[in-house]
Design a protein around this motif. Structure first.
Motif, PDB file in Angstrom:
ATOM      1  N   LEU A   1     -67.709 -57.808  40.854  1.00  0.00           N
ATOM      2  CA  LEU A   1     -68.517 -58.216  42.001  1.00  0.00           C
ATOM      3  C   LEU A   1     -69.926 -57.684  41.765  1.00  0.00           C
ATOM      4  CD1 LEU A   1     -66.058 -57.261  44.928  1.00  0.00           C
ATOM      5  CD2 LEU A   1     -66.085 -59.355  43.535  1.00  0.00           C
ATOM      6  N   ASN A   2     -70.885 -58.588  41.591  1.00  0.00           N
ATOM      7  CA  ASN A   2     -72.277 -58.171  41.387  1.00  0.00           C
ATOM      8  C   ASN A   2     -72.953 -58.189  42.755  1.00  0.00           C
ATOM      9  OD1 ASN A   2     -74.658 -57.409  40.255  1.00  0.00           O
ATOM     10  ND2 ASN A   2     -75.104 -59.385  39.310  1.00  0.00           N
ATOM     11  N   THR A   3     -73.152 -57.013  43.314  1.00  0.00           N
ATOM     12  CA  THR A   3     -73.425 -56.880  44.747  1.00  0.00           C
ATOM     13  C   THR A   3     -74.902 -56.778  45.110  1.00  0.00           C
ATOM     14  OG1 THR A   3     -73.331 -54.480  44.583  1.00  0.00           O
ATOM     15  CG2 THR A   3     -71.250 -55.638  45.004  1.00  0.00           C
TER      16      THR A   3
ATOM     17  N   LYS B   1     -68.496 -62.612  40.626  1.00  0.00           N
ATOM     18  CA  LYS B   1     -68.983 -63.134  41.899  1.00  0.00           C
ATOM     19  C   LYS B   1     -70.335 -62.474  42.184  1.00  0.00           C
ATOM     20  CE  LYS B   1     -67.412 -64.170  46.539  1.00  0.00           C
ATOM     21  NZ  LYS B   1     -68.058 -65.494  46.525  1.00  0.00           N
ATOM     22  N   THR B   2     -71.326 -63.318  42.445  1.00  0.00           N
ATOM     23  CA  THR B   2     -72.699 -62.827  42.584  1.00  0.00           C
ATOM     24  C   THR B   2     -73.155 -62.917  44.035  1.00  0.00           C
ATOM     25  OG1 THR B   2     -73.077 -63.694  40.374  1.00  0.00           O
ATOM     26  CG2 THR B   2     -75.024 -63.129  41.647  1.00  0.00           C
ATOM     27  N   TYR B   3     -73.680 -61.833  44.573  1.00  0.00           N
ATOM     28  CA  TYR B   3     -74.010 -61.797  45.997  1.00  0.00           C
ATOM     29  C   TYR B   3     -75.494 -61.813  46.338  1.00  0.00           C
ATOM     30  CZ  TYR B   3     -69.127 -60.658  46.906  1.00  0.00           C
ATOM     31  OH  TYR B   3     -67.768 -60.718  46.999  1.00  0.00           O
TER      32      TYR B   3
ATOM     33  N   ILE C   1     -67.177 -53.161  40.448  1.00  0.00           N
ATOM     34  CA  ILE C   1     -68.387 -53.589  41.135  1.00  0.00           C
ATOM     35  C   ILE C   1     -69.623 -53.093  40.391  1.00  0.00           C
ATOM     36  CG2 ILE C   1     -67.124 -53.423  43.361  1.00  0.00           C
ATOM     37  CD1 ILE C   1     -69.541 -51.621  44.203  1.00  0.00           C
TER      38      ILE C   1
ATOM     39  N   MET D   1     -64.186 -58.338  50.170  1.00  0.00           N
ATOM     40  CA  MET D   1     -63.675 -58.831  48.886  1.00  0.00           C
ATOM     41  C   MET D   1     -62.936 -57.733  48.123  1.00  0.00           C
ATOM     42  SD  MET D   1     -63.209 -61.379  47.012  1.00  0.00           S
ATOM     43  CE  MET D   1     -64.294 -62.772  47.237  1.00  0.00           C
ATOM     44  N   ILE D   2     -63.413 -56.484  48.263  1.00  0.00           N
ATOM     45  CA  ILE D   2     -62.715 -55.387  47.588  1.00  0.00           C
ATOM     46  C   ILE D   2     -61.276 -55.285  48.129  1.00  0.00           C
ATOM     47  CG2 ILE D   2     -62.642 -52.868  47.231  1.00  0.00           C
ATOM     48  CD1 ILE D   2     -65.690 -52.851  47.122  1.00  0.00           C
TER      49      ILE D   2
ATOM     50  N   LYS E   1     -69.473 -58.109  53.368  1.00  0.00           N
ATOM     51  CA  LYS E   1     -68.829 -59.163  52.578  1.00  0.00           C
ATOM     52  C   LYS E   1     -68.157 -58.555  51.353  1.00  0.00           C
ATOM     53  CE  LYS E   1     -72.077 -62.860  53.171  1.00  0.00           C
ATOM     54  NZ  LYS E   1     -73.112 -63.554  52.420  1.00  0.00           N
ATOM     55  N   VAL E   2     -68.863 -57.628  50.696  1.00  0.00           N
ATOM     56  CA  VAL E   2     -68.326 -57.037  49.466  1.00  0.00           C
ATOM     57  C   VAL E   2     -67.084 -56.198  49.775  1.00  0.00           C
ATOM     58  CG1 VAL E   2     -68.780 -55.369  47.638  1.00  0.00           C
ATOM     59  CG2 VAL E   2     -70.465 -57.137  48.164  1.00  0.00           C
TER      60      VAL E   2
ATOM     61  N   HIS F   1     -73.166 -55.914  52.547  1.00  0.00           N
ATOM     62  CA  HIS F   1     -72.196 -54.839  52.354  1.00  0.00           C
ATOM     63  C   HIS F   1     -70.798 -55.243  52.812  1.00  0.00           C
ATOM     64  CE1 HIS F   1     -73.672 -50.544  51.897  1.00  0.00           C
ATOM     65  NE2 HIS F   1     -74.629 -51.288  51.402  1.00  0.00           N
TER      66      HIS F   1
END
Ligand code: SAH
Ligand code: SF4
Ligand code: F3S
Length: 470
Positions: free
Chosen positions: A77-79, A40-42, A111, A93-94, A89-90, A87
């Motif tokens: 997760l590519n943050t 997932k790319t942010y 991550i 998801m974590i 959002k990640v 931040h």
């Protein structure tokens, strides 16, 4: 364990960046066989391009891509760290990953990206989310096979984040999202240290790729049938300044144009390093797209100084007018931050004044978000959030008004569009962009995907247009 360190991340030495080469050990080529991955790319385009590299590296290891996070064996997760909401959002998801890990204890979760380069973030992860299997940074993506190998053979979190200025790694494989347009890194990192920005800490020092490597990549893409390249960097106009050569962004643009690839774009241009020669080259070559992203951030000289942007309202407008004079059909877009610490109503009105003068084709607008470790996070900020939200709202209304006006000029005109995917809103339509980066939904058969076609614009809205094949 290799931890990120804010103090190290801030350092800049005179040491030249090393050019390394990606290699994978034969015994790591089977590590992922029979397993699937989901990323997932942010973040920004550079972050998207990193994901394209990570995907290819994982496939080098035998993993296969899964389109379903709930079924994948490896979830990354590519943050992005640019603002607080990225931040949040990640971390949301974590939380979800934790539940998934309870249901399927064998999955590998991790991550990477810019948040992984932040000391505070990794400390928080070790403190509260140590169920994750792996954390790696932006500087060691090319070492992913070895890092994953370690993570998969221990039942403790593997943290492998380098707090270094960073090198240049060539030969990294890439699994591109599109068959028609491609991202090409031309430089990494940033040395501008705008006072609000976390990027110089998460991406390291500015280092330009060798132009021979860039040109070779573009030529290869052209041979593979790619129609468009976007040259990527945090501040592409400073290309080459860190190399001891007489070769700058205007030379690079010219050489990329001469490869004959059909469309060339570049992001992001900092107004500070935008030279007259660059403007000339953009005007001269038909395959350099007349689209320029020119971040303003603020229209107030006082705020610009506090931001460390090193231009003034006047010099910005001068540059803007020069671009418009030399590339008359250019679409110009921008980024604006409202509510920077100490921004007064008068400062804000200066920003609106520039927007009303430049009448941008569109703009990304943000409320200032304090980033730990940056100078602006320590500045006195007594503007209430409500006032900042009102300013953002007011700004957006004006920005949207001009975006619609800019689009209305296209009504009835015939313009070239690169048809790149099936339209999100209608399965019978294809979507693509004009040379000026306007999104157009076109009634066209799927066989036309990947072609640059002339489209007659039949309807315009603020964010997109409709058209038919001319
Ligand atoms: N290198 C680019 C910017 C990349 S970040 C440049 O210099 O133009 C993309 C945009 O995010 C920035 O242009 C800025 O408008 C916004 N941004 C960066 N840091 C921010 C912060 N701390 N708070 C709010 N917006 C920020
Ligand atoms: Fe951030 Fe400024 Fe560098 Fe852009 S130029 S990445 S805003 S520090
Ligand atoms: Fe975000 Fe890092 Fe890009 S902070 S905007 S992903 S460089």
């Amino acid at each position: 364990m290799l931890m990120p360190q804010l103090k190290e991340a801030r350092k800049r030495t005179k040491k030249a960046a090393e050019v390394k080469k990606y290699e994978i050990d034969d015994k790591l080529k089977t590590l992922g066989l029979g397993k699937t991955y989901y990323i997932k790319t942010y973040g920004c385009q550079m972050n998207v391009h990193d994901s394209e590299n990570i995907k290819a590296i994982l496939e080098d290891m035998g993993f296969k891509e899964s389109s379903n996070m709930d079924q994948a064996d490896l979830i990354l997760l590519n943050t992005c760290a640019i603002r607080e909401n990225a931040h949040n959002k990640v971390f949301g998801m974590i939380g979800r990953l934790k539940h998934m890990k309870q249901d399927r204890p064998d999955i590998i979760t991790g991550i990477c990206g810019c948040m992984a380069q932040e000391e505070v973030v990794v400390k928080e992860i070790l403190d509260k989310y140590s169920f994750l299997d792996v954390v790696f940074g932006t500087h060691n993506i090319h070492e992913l096979p070895g890092i994953l190998d370690k993570a998969m053979h221990k039942n403790k979190i593997e943290v492998d984040v380098m707090a270094i200025e960073g090198d240049i790694v060539e030969n990294v494989p890439v699994k591109r999202d599109s068959k028609y347009k491609a991202f090409v890194n031309i430089m990494y990192g940033c040395d501008k240290f705008c006072t609000y920005c976390i990027v110089p800490y998460t991406r390291g020092k500015q280092r330009s790729r060798r132009f021979e490597d860039i040109i070779a990549e573009v030529k290869g893409l052209k041979e593979d049938g790619y129609k468009e390249v976007t040259l990527l960097g945090q501040n592409v106009n400073a290309y080459g300044k860190d190399l001891n050569i007489k070769y700058d962004m205007s030379d690079l643009l010219e050489d990329v144009a001469k490869t004959g690839i059909e469309r060339i774009r570049f992001v992001t241009s900092h107004p500070w390093d935008f030279t007259d020669r660059m403007i000339e080259v953009i005007g001269k070559y038909a395959n350099i797209m007349p689209y320029i992203h020119l971040p303003l951030q603020s229209g107030s000289d006082r705020i610009l100084k506090l931001m460390g942007r090193r231009y003034t309202k006047e010099s910005y407008l001068k540059l803007f007018n020069k671009i418009k004079a030399t590339v008359p059909n250019a679409a110009i877009t921008t980024d604006i931050i409202v509510g920077f610490p100490g921004e007064s109503e008068e400062d804000f009105l200066d920003t609106l004044d520039v927007v009303n003068t430049c009448k941008y084709d569109s703009a990304f607008t943000f409320i200032f978000s304090p980033r730990e470790g940056t100078p602006a996070a320590k500045m006195k900020d007594d503007t209430p959030l409500k006032v900042k939200e009102d300013r953002l709202h007011k700004l957006n209304e004006i920005v949207n008004k001009y975006a619609l006006i800019a689009n209305q000029k296209y009504l009835g005109k015939v313009v070239p569009v690169l048809l790149e995917n099936v339209s999100e809103k209608n399965d019978d339509m294809l979507a693509g962009y004009t040379d000026t980066m306007k999104l157009v939904n076109v009634k066209a058969p799927k066989e036309m995907l990947g072609e640059i076609v002339n489209v007659k614009i039949t309807d315009v809205k603020t964010w997109s247009m409709d058209g038919e094949i001319a």
